[in-house]
Design an enzyme around this catalytic site. Structure first.
Site, PDB file in Angstrom:
ATOM      1  N   SER A 251      22.103  19.994 -24.637  1.00  0.00           N
ATOM      2  CA  SER A 251      20.708  20.282 -24.985  1.00  0.00           C
ATOM      3  C   SER A 251      19.780  19.620 -23.976  1.00  0.00           C
ATOM      4  CB  SER A 251      20.407  19.746 -26.370  1.00  0.00           C
ATOM      5  OG  SER A 251      20.465  18.333 -26.307  1.00  0.00           O
ATOM      6  N   LYS A 252      18.520  19.928 -24.104  1.00  0.00           N
ATOM      7  CA  LYS A 252      17.496  19.307 -23.242  1.00  0.00           C
ATOM      8  C   LYS A 252      17.607  17.792 -23.300  1.00  0.00           C
ATOM      9  CE  LYS A 252      14.086  21.602 -21.166  1.00  0.00           C
ATOM     10  NZ  LYS A 252      14.223  23.021 -21.495  1.00  0.00           N
ATOM     11  N   ARG A 253      17.816  17.290 -24.525  1.00  0.00           N
ATOM     12  CA  ARG A 253      17.885  15.838 -24.708  1.00  0.00           C
ATOM     13  C   ARG A 253      19.073  15.266 -23.913  1.00  0.00           C
ATOM     14  NH1 ARG A 253      20.813  12.779 -28.136  1.00  0.00           N
ATOM     15  NH2 ARG A 253      21.756  14.697 -28.912  1.00  0.00           N
ATOM     16  N   HIS A 255      20.496  16.639 -21.383  1.00  0.00           N
ATOM     17  CA  HIS A 255      20.233  16.791 -19.957  1.00  0.00           C
ATOM     18  C   HIS A 255      19.429  15.637 -19.414  1.00  0.00           C
ATOM     19  CE1 HIS A 255      21.080  21.315 -19.348  1.00  0.00           C
ATOM     20  NE2 HIS A 255      22.069  20.557 -18.991  1.00  0.00           N
ATOM     21  N   SER A 256      18.701  14.984 -20.316  1.00  0.00           N
ATOM     22  CA  SER A 256      17.870  13.893 -19.819  1.00  0.00           C
ATOM     23  C   SER A 256      18.742  12.702 -19.426  1.00  0.00           C
ATOM     24  CB  SER A 256      16.809  13.504 -20.840  1.00  0.00           C
ATOM     25  OG  SER A 256      17.447  12.892 -21.921  1.00  0.00           O
TER      26      SER A 256
END
Ligand code: GLU
Length: 324
Positions: A251-253, A255-256
């Site tokens: 998820s975006k999270r 990916h961080s």
């Protein structure tokens, strides 16, 4: 012939673990084959790209233990290795496509396209299929529309299925209605990723493109451009994206989780390489390793025994998260 591969990040953000995995795979493919590895900065989208991020990406790759034979900081026979310095090549390719009658001006706005509800589904990477509204305009219609707004330039796809052999996915076919005419130059003058990447891979003598599976559906477009430009296409390998234990894409999270954040937290590059190599099934346990130690273990194709998806299991996640 010496094989040549590349990693071509867009400097619109910091490299995350997914990028690290792709870079590592492309690097290993060339190091195992005794080939050459090129780094190219895909900063063609000037609104999204930043020079400071390009620098950070290079530092992160070096930290990871990935080196390149040609590219930024190193130079090489095909410089410049930043797309922002290669505009004349894209312009020349567009001229050639124009001479061959393969492009046309398109005046459609996003809202025009959104209104065409019957458009079949297009490729995931570029939204709905283009219904061809501007393909057959008369000269007079073009003149009228041109008085109102500057056009984008679209490449005309032949209406037939595209089949190619992918190093990972095997034989892949895109139906004729799955790939529609696509933009090669935007109305604001910016060249598209599809055009720039094709021109650069050909001009830099790239023989092997290895990248993430999210770009698989760009390949029929790029193959059509190679053909229309009279260029030889490289071989393509699209490696699976990393997924979590539930099989979901990161998820975006997630990916961080950037290489920078891992480095700042004290994780060593060898620890990260071990986690990634274990997720890919190249090694059985996440033993810390330098990229070069993986050369004998890398599997360039989806051969028997290779995993069909690359999973960051809960225990691998814990290794990453304990570091951040
Ligand atoms: N610049 C593209 C990206 O960062 C990759 C291009 C490619 O590998 O073809 O997604």
């Amino acid at each position: 012939m010496t094989r040549r591969g590349r990693f071509a990040p867009t400097p619109s953000g910091l490299l995350h673990i997914g990028n690290a995995f792709t870079a590592l795979s492309a690097w290993l493919q060339m190091r195992q084959a005794g080939g050459e590895f090129v780094l190219r900065v895909e900063d063609i989208d000037t609104a999204r790209s930043r020079a400071d991020l390009a620098e950070r990406q290079l530092e992160d790759l070096q930290w990871l233990g990935i080196d390149w034979d040609e590219g930024p900081r190193k130079g090489g026979a095909y410089a410049p290795y930043e797309q922002s310095g290669r505009m004349p090549l894209y312009e020349a390719a567009l001229d050639r496509l124009s001479q061959n009658g393969r492009i046309y001006p398109c005046y459609c706005s996003r809202s025009d396209l959104a209104r065409v509800a019957s458009a079949p589904h297009g490729l995931s990477s570029e939204g709905g299929a283009y219904p061809g509204l501007c393909r057959e305009l008369s000269e007079e219609e073009r003149r009228e529309k041109a008085a109102l707004k500057p056009p984008a330039t679209r490449f005309m796809m032949a209406q037939r299925p595209v089949t190619f052999s992918d190093g990972w996915a095997g034989e892949v076919t895109f139906a004729d209605d799955a790939v529609s005419d696509f933009v090669v130059k935007r109305a604001d003058g910016m060249y598209s990723y599809q055009l720039a990447v094709t021109v650069d891979d050909a001009a830099m003598g790239i023989t092997d493109v290895l990248r993430g599976a999210d770009l698989l559906d760009s390949t029929p477009r790029q193959l059509a451009l190679y053909e229309a430009l009279g260029l030889t296409a490289p071989s393509f390998t699209h490696v699976p994206l990393l997924v979590d234990a539930n099989g979901e894409r990161l998820s975006k999270r997630d990916h961080s989780i950037t290489l920078s954040s891992l480095r700042d937290s004290g994780m060593t590059p060898e620890q990260l390489v071990g986690v990634l190599a274990c997720a890919a099934g190249w090694i059985d346990r996440p033993t810390p390793l330098a990229p070069a130690d993986l050369i004998p273990h890398f599997r360039p194709i989806n051969e028997e025994g290779a995993r069909d998806r690359f999973t960051l299991t809960d225990s691998l996640w814990r290794l990453l998260l304990s570091a951040t």
